[in-house]
Design an enzyme around this catalytic site. Structure first.
Site, PDB file in Angstrom:
ATOM      1  CE  LYS A 167      -4.413  -1.881   1.379  1.00 21.52           C
ATOM      2  NZ  LYS A 167      -5.513  -2.024   2.323  1.00 21.52           N
TER       3      LYS A 167
ATOM      4  CE  LYS B 215      -6.177  -8.211  -0.432  1.00 21.13           C
ATOM      5  NZ  LYS B 215      -7.575  -8.005  -0.050  1.00 21.13           N
TER       6      LYS B 215
ATOM      7  CE  LYS C 188     -13.791  -3.752   1.809  1.00 15.65           C
ATOM      8  NZ  LYS C 188     -12.643  -3.482   2.707  1.00 15.65           N
TER       9      LYS C 188
HETATM   10  P1  ATP Z   1      -8.725  -2.805   0.943  1.00 11.86           P
HETATM   11  O1  ATP Z   1      -8.340  -2.969  -0.502  1.00 11.86           O
HETATM   12  O2  ATP Z   1      -9.264  -1.452   1.254  1.00 11.86           O
HETATM   13  O3  ATP Z   1      -7.644  -3.272   1.894  1.00 11.86           O
HETATM   14  P2  ATP Z   1      -9.996  -5.382   1.151  1.00 11.86           P
HETATM   15  O4  ATP Z   1     -10.844  -5.821   0.029  1.00 11.86           O
HETATM   16  O5  ATP Z   1      -8.627  -5.953   1.277  1.00 11.86           O
HETATM   17  O6  ATP Z   1      -9.978  -3.790   1.150  1.00 11.86           O
HETATM   18  P3  ATP Z   1     -10.364  -5.470   4.002  1.00 11.86           P
HETATM   19  O7  ATP Z   1     -11.417  -4.623   4.659  1.00 11.86           O
HETATM   20  O8  ATP Z   1      -8.949  -5.014   4.057  1.00 11.86           O
HETATM   21  O9  ATP Z   1     -10.820  -5.693   2.482  1.00 11.86           O
HETATM   22  O10 ATP Z   1     -10.446  -6.943   4.589  1.00 11.86           O
HETATM   23  C1  ATP Z   1     -11.644  -7.493   5.148  1.00 11.86           C
HETATM   24  C2  ATP Z   1     -11.497  -9.005   5.298  1.00 11.86           C
HETATM   25  O11 ATP Z   1     -11.571  -9.625   4.005  1.00 11.86           O
HETATM   26  C3  ATP Z   1     -10.143  -9.436   5.876  1.00 11.86           C
HETATM   27  O12 ATP Z   1     -10.388 -10.541   6.742  1.00 11.86           O
HETATM   28  C4  ATP Z   1      -9.353  -9.884   4.684  1.00 11.86           C
HETATM   29  O13 ATP Z   1      -8.379 -10.854   5.017  1.00 11.86           O
HETATM   30  C5  ATP Z   1     -10.452 -10.479   3.828  1.00 11.86           C
HETATM   31  N1  ATP Z   1     -10.107 -10.423   2.398  1.00 11.86           N
HETATM   32  C6  ATP Z   1      -9.870  -9.295   1.688  1.00 11.86           C
HETATM   33  N2  ATP Z   1      -9.611  -9.590   0.414  1.00 11.86           N
HETATM   34  C7  ATP Z   1      -9.671 -10.949   0.308  1.00 11.86           C
HETATM   35  C8  ATP Z   1      -9.489 -11.867  -0.780  1.00 11.86           C
HETATM   36  N3  ATP Z   1      -9.195 -11.434  -1.996  1.00 11.86           N
HETATM   37  N4  ATP Z   1      -9.629 -13.198  -0.533  1.00 11.86           N
HETATM   38  C9  ATP Z   1      -9.931 -13.648   0.716  1.00 11.86           C
HETATM   39  N5  ATP Z   1     -10.111 -12.827   1.777  1.00 11.86           N
HETATM   40  C10 ATP Z   1      -9.989 -11.496   1.589  1.00 11.86           C
HETATM   41 MG    MG Z   2      -7.309  -5.180   2.763  1.00 12.45          MG
END
Ligand code: ATP
Ligand code: MG
Length: 333
Positions: free
Chosen positions: A111, A191, A194
């Site tokens: 990040k 991955k 969001k």
């Molecule tokens: P950001 O990009 O803002 O970090 P994010 O999509 O990674 O958003 P988070 O809010 O950081 O979402 O994570 C919320 C939960 O979802 C965490 O437990 C994280 O491990 C899980 N998670 C996020 N992305 C994935 C993915 N691609 N596969 C499985 N689990 C995920």
């Molecule tokens: Mg995340």
């Protein structure tokens, strides 16, 4: 009963990666554990964001989580910034966390590359996370694979604080991974996140799902319609495994290997199965959106219940660390 804590950032829409990797486990754990779930808005402000969007994103995240199956009668659901002890304990923990450990976190390095100047909030993100979980002295943390490293650091923070101030006060929380520990994004590479815009939203309608799947990456070996592919190298195939029935999954693999289907045929079947799987969640979300006051009430109640636990932990932390207690106001002027 073991206590569970987990959080999600209101940094965009709840997507199928979050759902399969974490939130689906949250829903299941409500039956067996004491569960605390948090919309972590203080984490979300460590990335570029628009202040005028934060409130709506936080509210929409609550709607999505409730629609996905969180039940306020069986869990605590609240917004992080509504319980001030999260930031209070974070400060305390920064005094026992080595900067070198924070700098080697993979998520920080990823990040930080996307930030123009790297800010302390992003570096301290895992410290806030340690405070989130340890404030409730939770032992089980259902997360995706990307958070395992942060959990290791969290255990170190707990050990360091305990060693210095009070033996065995904080437990050492363990991650709980689902079978879908890392869902890959529609770019077929990173991955699903969001903040990367490579997602399918849990509330996306069927037309939108198709619009997103149609251009999604598949096995690069399938250059033309006639080239056979390897399903193991295709993210669309891996998504079939979560949303299509087992005989469809087998059929998809055969059709890919023999070039019986083109990638679009394969995506069409996935789009239909995905839309069908998400339909009940979308319906519940529509009902909740029609009753915003009910959603606010759930969050207020969740914050009150979370606050009661957090206050007790913080009082014990202050006591162990030797702070002068804040007295009652008795002076008369
Ligand atoms: P950001 O990009 O803002 O970090 P994010 O999509 O990674 O958003 P988070 O809010 O950081 O979402 O994570 C919320 C939960 O979802 C965490 O437990 C994280 O491990 C899980 N998670 C996020 N992305 C994935 C993915 N691609 N596969 C499985 N689990 C995920
Ligand atoms: Mg995340």
């Amino acid at each position: 009963m073991a206590r569970v804590f987990s959080g999600i950032q209101p940094s965009g829409e709840l997507h199928i990666g979050n759902y399969l990797g974490a939130v689906r486990n949250w829903v299941a754990l409500q039956a067996t554990h004491e569960c605390v779930f948090c919309i972590v808005d203080y984490h979300a402000i460590t990335q570029a964001y628009e202040p005028e969007q934060l409130e709506a994103r936080t509210f929409d995240m609550a709607v999505s989580l409730l629609a996905a199956g969180l039940d306020p009668a069986r869990c605590i659901l609240f917004v992080q910034s509504h319980v001030p002890e999260h930031t209070e304990l974070t400060w305390v923990f920064t005094t026992v966390t080595p900067v070198g450990e924070l700098e080697r976190m993979t998520q920080f390095k990823d990040k930080a590359q996307r930030q123009e100047s790297v800010l302390a909030g992003l570096l301290n993100y895992p410290v806030l996370q340690a405070a989130d979980v340890l404030l409730y002295r939770a032992t089980v943390v259902p997360v995706g694979e990307d958070q395992v490293q942060h959990l290791e650091l969290m255990r170190e923070v707990a050990r360091k604080w305990n060693a210095r101030f009070r033996e065995d006060f904080f437990p050492e929380p363990q991650p709980m991974l689902s079978a879908a520990r890392r869902i890959v994004g529609l770019d077929g590479d990173a991955k699903m996140s969001k903040s990367l815009g490579n997602t399918i939203g849990l509330l996306d309608p069927p037309e939108r799902i198709w619009e997103l799947l149609r251009p999604a990456k598949t096995d690069p070996a399938r250059v033309t319609r006639k080239d056979p592919g390897d399903p193991e190298k295709c993210n669309i195939y891996s998504l079939h495994q979560y949303f299509s029935p087992p005989d469809t999954v087998r059929h998809v693999a055969d059709q890919c290997r023999t070039a019986g289907w083109g990638c679009l045929d394969c995506k069409r079947v996935l789009a239909d199965n995905l839309a069908a799987a998400l339909a009940p969640i979308r319906e519940r979300a529509t009902e909740l959106k029609a009753r915003p006051e009910r959603v606010r009430e759930i969050l207020a109640d969740g914050a009150a219940r979370a606050h009661a636990i957090a206050r007790e932990t913080m009082a014990a932390v202050r006591d162990a660390m030797g702070f002068l207690p804040a007295g009652e106001v008795t002076l008369r002027r």
